[in-house]
Write a protein that holds these residues in place. Structure first.
Motif, PDB file in Angstrom:
ATOM      1  N   GLU B  17       0.864  -1.184   0.000  1.00 24.98           N
ATOM      2  CA  GLU B  17       0.000   0.000   0.000  1.00 24.98           C
ATOM      3  C   GLU B  17       0.898   1.230   0.000  1.00 24.98           C
ATOM      4  OE1 GLU B  17      -3.642   1.675   2.751  1.00 24.98           O
ATOM      5  OE2 GLU B  17      -1.699   1.282   3.648  1.00 24.98           O
ATOM      6  N   TRP B  20      -1.147   6.172   1.894  1.00 23.09           N
ATOM      7  CA  TRP B  20      -2.374   6.086   2.674  1.00 23.09           C
ATOM      8  C   TRP B  20      -3.530   6.705   1.882  1.00 23.09           C
ATOM      9  CZ3 TRP B  20      -0.894   8.136   8.225  1.00 23.09           C
ATOM     10  CH2 TRP B  20      -0.007   7.238   8.821  1.00 23.09           C
ATOM     11  N   SER B  24      -6.669  10.006   5.387  1.00 21.17           N
ATOM     12  CA  SER B  24      -5.697   9.589   6.409  1.00 21.17           C
ATOM     13  C   SER B  24      -4.422  10.413   6.299  1.00 21.17           C
ATOM     14  CB  SER B  24      -5.316   8.118   6.226  1.00 21.17           C
ATOM     15  OG  SER B  24      -6.346   7.280   6.640  1.00 21.17           O
TER      16      SER B  24
ATOM     17  N   SER D  46      -5.212   2.970   7.802  1.00 21.07           N
ATOM     18  CA  SER D  46      -4.977   1.738   7.042  1.00 21.07           C
ATOM     19  C   SER D  46      -5.069   0.484   7.892  1.00 21.07           C
ATOM     20  CB  SER D  46      -3.588   1.795   6.405  1.00 21.07           C
ATOM     21  OG  SER D  46      -3.562   2.790   5.446  1.00 21.07           O
ATOM     22  N   LYS D  47      -4.583   0.565   9.102  1.00 23.36           N
ATOM     23  CA  LYS D  47      -4.609  -0.610   9.966  1.00 23.36           C
ATOM     24  C   LYS D  47      -5.368  -0.266  11.238  1.00 23.36           C
ATOM     25  CE  LYS D  47      -0.475  -2.732   8.190  1.00 23.36           C
ATOM     26  NZ  LYS D  47      -0.566  -1.850   7.004  1.00 23.36           N
TER      27      LYS D  47
END
Lengths: 102, 102, 102, 102
Positions: B17, B20, B24, D46-47
């Motif tokens: 990835e 972001w 984000s 993302s996480k």
């Protein structure tokens, strides 16, 4: 960055008050960052419109933030090339085992 | 900027990835900008401490903001050199009669 | 705050999408905060104009930020009265020996 | 809000410098807003990790921003209840035909 720092510095040196006081610069920085937020919400918010016009505007807003940062760096005698090189090196070293490689 | 944009882009392209999601990135941008505010308050707030250490930290925080902006520009295909040149030209043209010249 | 949280919640519940996604709310928050920065620079920057009009505008901008925070709190089930009481208690306890008393 | 505004005002009035200068308050505001961005990225980035702990921390960060806004309002003699009522009224009137009702 040296080129931009120098170009801006030579230009503002012609004025009586070359740079704003630091906390005024910061308030202006926050204003420009808010503009980036506004345009990103247009592009990625609930009712996105992802036209070329929006992308063009985003480029302008990001550059406005950069311009304010260059002024802030100039009035503190900060060499942005040195600092950006360090950040890139720091990120590469920190993240090299953190994320999944392809 | 092209050099930095390319260097970061080539590096993150190795990850699953690379960048972001835009909002984000923006939240992270605001976090880094807040760090600049924190250090400026140390330097210029009620009880200022204007040591070299503070200036060094300011340089790092400004570069952190720049790094985040470069990532944001990269993930939108924005050429920062073109945009910064435009902002500088715009400022020069707008301010040329606005402030007292020396 | 309970009154405002409830009033806003009952009103937005009538819409299909009552609250924006969290990161969109945040981008909007940053935009409103930037507006506060803009007006403060008018009031306290290099060429201050401290009219009543400016103060009125500042009140509106601060309230815009508060409104966005209330929406953010509502969409996360956060009771702002409880949290604000805690912050006030924390500040009183932390600062009680820190600053010069009159 | 009147209760909080009064409580904070009576408390800080005991100090030699009750409120920071406006632009210092603003830099602090931006720092606290950045903290909200940081925690939202933990929750929605993302996480994501959407534990109760994160929600608790978000509540605290939002309240920190509110506390800073109350100080800013106090030092400018702004009545936040009046201003928030106006923002709510403005939003209701502006949005009443704008979004899809259920």
């Amino acid at each position: 960055m040296k080129k931009y720092q120098k170009e801006i510095d030579e230009w503002v040196k012609g004025f009586e008050e070359p740079y704003w006081p630091a906390l005024s610069q910061f308030a202006h920085l926050a204003e420009e960052v808010g503009e980036v937020g506004r345009i990103l919400n247009h592009m990625y918010g609930s009712k996105p419109k992802k036209s070329n016009e929006e992308k063009q505007e985003l480029g302008e807003e990001i550059a406005d933030v950069m311009f304010t940062l260059i002024c802030m760096a100039n009035s503190h005698g900060i060499d942005l090339d040195i600092e950006i090189e360090k950040v890139i090196a720091k990120s590469k070293s920190r993240d090299k085992d953190r994320f999944a490689k392809k």
